[in-house]
Write an enzyme that holds these catalytic residues in place. Structure first.
Site: not given
Ligand code: PLP
Length: 358
Positions: A34, A251
């Protein structure tokens, strides 16, 4: 071209499958593919893991792709189907479906598939995600066993805590109590159960994460388990900044230099799937030398400490995870699990995938 790429080592996939075969000895192996084979590419991985007895996927489209590419193994849809049309497709292509609710049984009866469909009947033994309650199963099997639209039945369940202290004992005993009344094949074990609980290796096992060489356990890395990570995520230094003590990088003010430092800017950020929550100190390898992240991961870039790696320069190779840096360790530093990291890289659709030893 931007230097970030993910490389999939198919030899590692093969070695992990061989390892599973050895420990699971009699059980048939349903390789779980998956999420685009946990971000490793569905078809490429299926080809390498051809020796699997079955494959598990999520969507009917993934199952169709496998059949179109001539894979003859059992294929299971882990959430089953969502419409009558999907019942008929599954029946024509001999795709096994998980049946976990009453609505799906109604859809099968309405679809009236010409070729009876093979089902994995899912029992909710305590995870409370998908499946019928244990006390519904006897009654259900009475009608399903004689339903003309249903061919083979496999009983399955899924464990909530195979990787944790609680283990599987309670769920497995609920499952066995039901399963022992019938002759249907049984399928219960995910990777953590396969490794930890020999009693869970029934007719089928369903390994996912361990195939890709990651650890299902929070306190163990793949190497401890004899697994080889298949994915490496690599990039390069694209800029260098020399900063003074007291300055910060990127940041926010999550990192402040306590000495003069040399900082490498790496082409890889959270939009590529690298975890934004990776802490200062998360390990990376620069031209093979161990170093670590400083500052907050940006959308397209992250920052590493080059102060002690004099030879590093623009163009130096950066391993975010792979041979030297375990993805399990990066996950630990980011407050998540390796599963999320490897899936995120492919989900970003920004990182080209290369195969080696395919
Ligand atoms: C994803 C999944 C697996 C594989 O789990 P791993 O922890 O990756 O081994 C097995 N069974 C079901 C039902 C799953 O959804």
């Amino acid at each position: 071209m931007r230097p970030l790429k993910a490389t999939i080592n198919h030899q590692a996939l093969l070695s992990n499958l061989a390892h599973i075969k050895k420990i699971a000895n009699q059980s048939k192996i349903m390789s779980v593919l998956k999420a685009n084979a946990y971000g490793h590419n569905l078809l490429d991985v299926a080809k390498t893991l051809m020796a699997s007895d079955g494959f598990a996927v999520l969507s009917v489209n993934e199952a169709i792709q496998l059949r179109e590419n001539k894979f003859k193994q059992m294929i299971l849809l882990l959430e089953g189907f969502f419409s009558k049309d999907e019942v008929n497709i599954a029946s024509e292509l001999r795709i096994n479906v998980t049946v976990h609710n009453q609505r799906q049984i109604e859809l099968i009866n309405q679809a009236k598939p010409v070729i009876p469909i093979n089902i994995h009947l899912k029992i909710n033994t305590g995870m409370n995600r998908l499946g019928f309650m244990p006390n519904e199963i006897n009654y259900l099997l009475e009608s399903l066993g004689s339903n003309p639209y249903i061919a083979d039945i496999i009983l399955m369940t899924h464990f909530a805590t195979a990787d944790e202290k609680e283990g599987i004992e309670k769920q497995l005993s609920i499952f066995n109590l039901i399963s022992n009344n019938y002759n249907y094949p049984a399928s219960v074990a995910n990777s953590a159960a396969i490794i930890r609980y020999p009693e869970s290796r029934l007719d089928w096992v369903r390994p996912g994460i361990m195939l890709y060489g990651l650890s299902p356990f929070e306190n163990k890395i793949a190497k401890d388990l004899g697994l080889i990570p298949a994915m490496s995520l690599t990039s390069e230094i694209i800029a260098i900044q020399n900063i003074k003590a007291g300055n910060s990088v990127g940041y926010g003010l999550t990192f402040k230099a306590n000495k003069d430092m040399r900082i490498g800017i790496v082409a890889c950020g959270y939009a590529d799937g690298y975890p934004r929550h990776a802490k200062n100190g998360t390990p990376v390898a620069i031209d093979g030398h161990l170093s670590s992240l400083v500052g907050r991961v940006s959308m397209d870039m992250l920052y590493v400490d080059l102060t002690e790696i004099q030879s590093a320069n623009i163009g130096s190779k950066v391993e975010l995870w792979g041979e030297k840096i375990s993805v399990d360790t990066v996950a630990q530093f980011s407050g998540t699990v390796g599963y999320e990291l490897i899936c995120a890289i492919s989900a970003s659709q920004r990182v080209p995938l290369r195969n080696i030893n395919a």
